[in-house]
Design a protein around this motif. Sequence first.
Motif, mmCIF file in Angstrom:
data_model
loop_
_atom_site.group_PDB
_atom_site.id
_atom_site.type_symbol
_atom_site.label_atom_id
_atom_site.label_comp_id
_atom_site.label_asym_id
_atom_site.label_seq_id
_atom_site.Cartn_x
_atom_site.Cartn_y
_atom_site.Cartn_z
ATOM 1 N N ALA A 72 1.136 -1.022 -0.035
ATOM 2 C CA ALA A 72 0.369 0.036 -0.142
ATOM 3 C C ALA A 72 0.359 1.120 0.095
ATOM 4 C CB ALA A 72 -0.266 -0.359 1.042
ATOM 5 N N GLU A 73 2.110 0.947 0.560
ATOM 6 C CA GLU A 73 2.851 2.166 0.584
ATOM 7 C C GLU A 73 3.690 2.720 -0.646
ATOM 8 O OE1 GLU A 73 6.724 2.197 3.174
ATOM 9 O OE2 GLU A 73 5.008 2.160 4.540
ATOM 10 N N LEU A 74 3.018 1.551 -1.733
ATOM 11 C CA LEU A 74 3.983 1.993 -3.069
ATOM 12 C C LEU A 74 2.879 2.186 -4.238
ATOM 13 C CD1 LEU A 74 6.132 -0.657 -3.770
ATOM 14 C CD2 LEU A 74 6.971 1.759 -2.968
ATOM 15 N N SER A 75 1.241 2.435 -3.328
ATOM 16 C CA SER A 75 0.492 3.037 -4.421
ATOM 17 C C SER A 75 -0.429 3.943 -3.495
ATOM 18 C CB SER A 75 -0.570 2.457 -3.947
ATOM 19 O OG SER A 75 -1.211 1.633 -2.571
ATOM 20 N N SER A 76 -0.998 4.985 -4.826
ATOM 21 C CA SER A 76 -1.252 6.389 -4.314
ATOM 22 C C SER A 76 -2.737 6.620 -3.778
ATOM 23 C CB SER A 76 -1.766 7.061 -5.634
ATOM 24 O OG SER A 76 -2.004 6.028 -6.642
ATOM 25 N N VAL A 77 -2.400 6.087 -2.170
ATOM 26 C CA VAL A 77 -3.391 6.555 -1.781
ATOM 27 C C VAL A 77 -3.716 8.062 -0.571
ATOM 28 C CG1 VAL A 77 -4.443 5.788 1.340
ATOM 29 C CG2 VAL A 77 -2.841 3.743 -0.031
ATOM 30 N N PRO A 78 -5.170 8.337 -1.181
ATOM 31 C CA PRO A 78 -5.687 9.327 -0.962
ATOM 32 C C PRO A 78 -4.881 10.395 0.093
ATOM 33 C CG PRO A 78 -7.744 8.357 -1.540
ATOM 34 C CD PRO A 78 -6.176 7.492 -1.329
ATOM 35 N N ALA A 79 -4.181 11.770 0.541
ATOM 36 C CA ALA A 79 -4.051 11.793 1.937
ATOM 37 C C ALA A 79 -4.730 11.759 2.940
ATOM 38 C CB ALA A 79 -3.437 13.499 0.941
ATOM 39 N N ILE A 80 -5.534 11.854 2.540
ATOM 40 C CA ILE A 80 -7.082 12.427 3.980
ATOM 41 C C ILE A 80 -7.131 10.625 4.396
ATOM 42 C CG2 ILE A 80 -9.312 12.066 2.629
ATOM 43 C CD1 ILE A 80 -9.214 14.207 4.699
ATOM 44 N N LEU A 81 -6.918 10.204 3.734
ATOM 45 C CA LEU A 81 -6.787 8.466 4.656
ATOM 46 C C LEU A 81 -6.031 8.115 4.476
ATOM 47 C CD1 LEU A 81 -9.138 6.205 1.955
ATOM 48 C CD2 LEU A 81 -9.262 5.854 4.164
ATOM 49 N N PHE A 84 -13.186 12.298 11.159
ATOM 50 C CA PHE A 84 -12.252 13.011 12.275
ATOM 51 C C PHE A 84 -10.961 13.662 10.948
ATOM 52 C CE2 PHE A 84 -14.701 11.761 15.976
ATOM 53 C CZ PHE A 84 -13.911 12.841 16.492
ATOM 54 N N ALA A 85 -10.669 13.086 10.109
ATOM 55 C CA ALA A 85 -9.352 13.411 9.455
ATOM 56 C C ALA A 85 -9.871 14.479 8.478
ATOM 57 C CB ALA A 85 -8.969 12.175 8.791
ATOM 58 N N VAL A 86 -11.131 14.238 7.884
ATOM 59 C CA VAL A 86 -11.849 15.576 7.366
ATOM 60 C C VAL A 86 -12.246 17.254 8.025
ATOM 61 C CG1 VAL A 86 -13.358 16.172 5.985
ATOM 62 C CG2 VAL A 86 -12.879 14.025 5.544
ATOM 63 N N LEU A 87 -12.606 16.850 8.582
ATOM 64 C CA LEU A 87 -12.944 17.949 10.126
ATOM 65 C C LEU A 87 -11.467 19.022 10.082
ATOM 66 C CD1 LEU A 87 -15.700 16.332 12.557
ATOM 67 C CD2 LEU A 87 -15.719 17.819 10.608
#
Lengths: 194, 210
Positions: free
Chosen positions: A156-165, B195-198
């Motif tokens: 997963a580290e190598l794939s593009s995870v959305p920043a917020i997740l 929470f991250a979104v908030l």
Amino acid sequence: MNELLWIFVASLLVNNFTLYYFLGLCPFFGVSGRLTVAFRLGMATIFVMIITSLCASALNAWVLPHAPYLRLISFIVVIASTVQFVEMTIKKLSPVLFRALGIYLPLITTNCAILFLALTQTSRDYGVLEGLAFALGGGGGFALALVLMASIREEAELSSVPAILKGTAINMFIAGVLSLAFMGFAGLFSSAGN
Amino acid sequence: MSATTPERVYAELTKGIWRENPIFVQVLGMCPTLAVTNSVMNAIAMGVATFFVLVGSSLLVSLLRRLIPREVRISTYIIIIATFVTLADSALEALVPAVHKELGAFIALIVVNCLILGRQEAFASRNPPLLALADAIGMGLGFCIALLCLGGTREILGAGSFLGVSLFGPNFEPWVIMVLPPGGFLMLGAVLLLFAVLRQRKRRPKEVGA
């Protein structure tokens, strides 16, 4: 023999300690960043579990019938001393591993999977051999979940995870999917006729 | 640093409820959180038991903080916590046997809840009793609220009921997955995402202003 095998498989796959009972989640999320470290922590945990299971059998046979209210306290003391012993051994044998495990090595004490093992073994009236099968299955299940999680996270580290997740949230979702996959093993129960 | 003013007590009391919420922000004590939140009743019993143990042991550790030698402090905390858990375990068994049976070993597992040990090590052992009490009450309440949120959502979605009372009538198809183990992970993941979104929303206007 069949009985022992059944206990082993049930605690390894069907009722996996981490993914079914939610035990040992702190190391499960904390140490699953690197595969090699995860594997070794898994092995250390299995070892502590085996010793704990033996000690719990002994306590159940001789001490606890006389003082049932000491159950929790005596188990936790046994676990804490075993972990101390493992810590000293690893420090002596492999200082590199000792540094890699860091705070998570003493924290095996507060890994709820181990206390759960001792308590469940007591409440189900397991003998010494049954307890050992349970410890091997439970510890193996924890190690298995930890290694699977670490492998997925390295990918997963190598794939593009959305920043917020990024961080804990994506790990939760990964664990959810893993847990979903392990629920498939529940079918073993009915097909084995138990 | 450790002056006990009313403002300080109030600050310690409120920080655990939202700003430093043990589950949503610090992500501590997840094992019981996920394991028992498949119904509201279980969440309440677990929350109350944890609250009692946290407050009791924080107070005792804070009172004894000058007597406990540094080298054996962790073992001492664990034994103090284990004593309170034994009390809570027996009390629940006597008062609500059905719930106690359903929670099973998880009441006993409060001993190894890292939230409780964490508060002893990080706060109660360094602060006077009144502050330690405020901190424990705040953290305990925060933990209860988080358990209730998770338990409520999971029961409503997974069984279509709240505290056992059916909400949507017979036509509702329950999302069984939510009361099963994977639902716990997915739900907590969703809450952490929220929470991250908030947090991001809160940060953005400030960055624009600066």
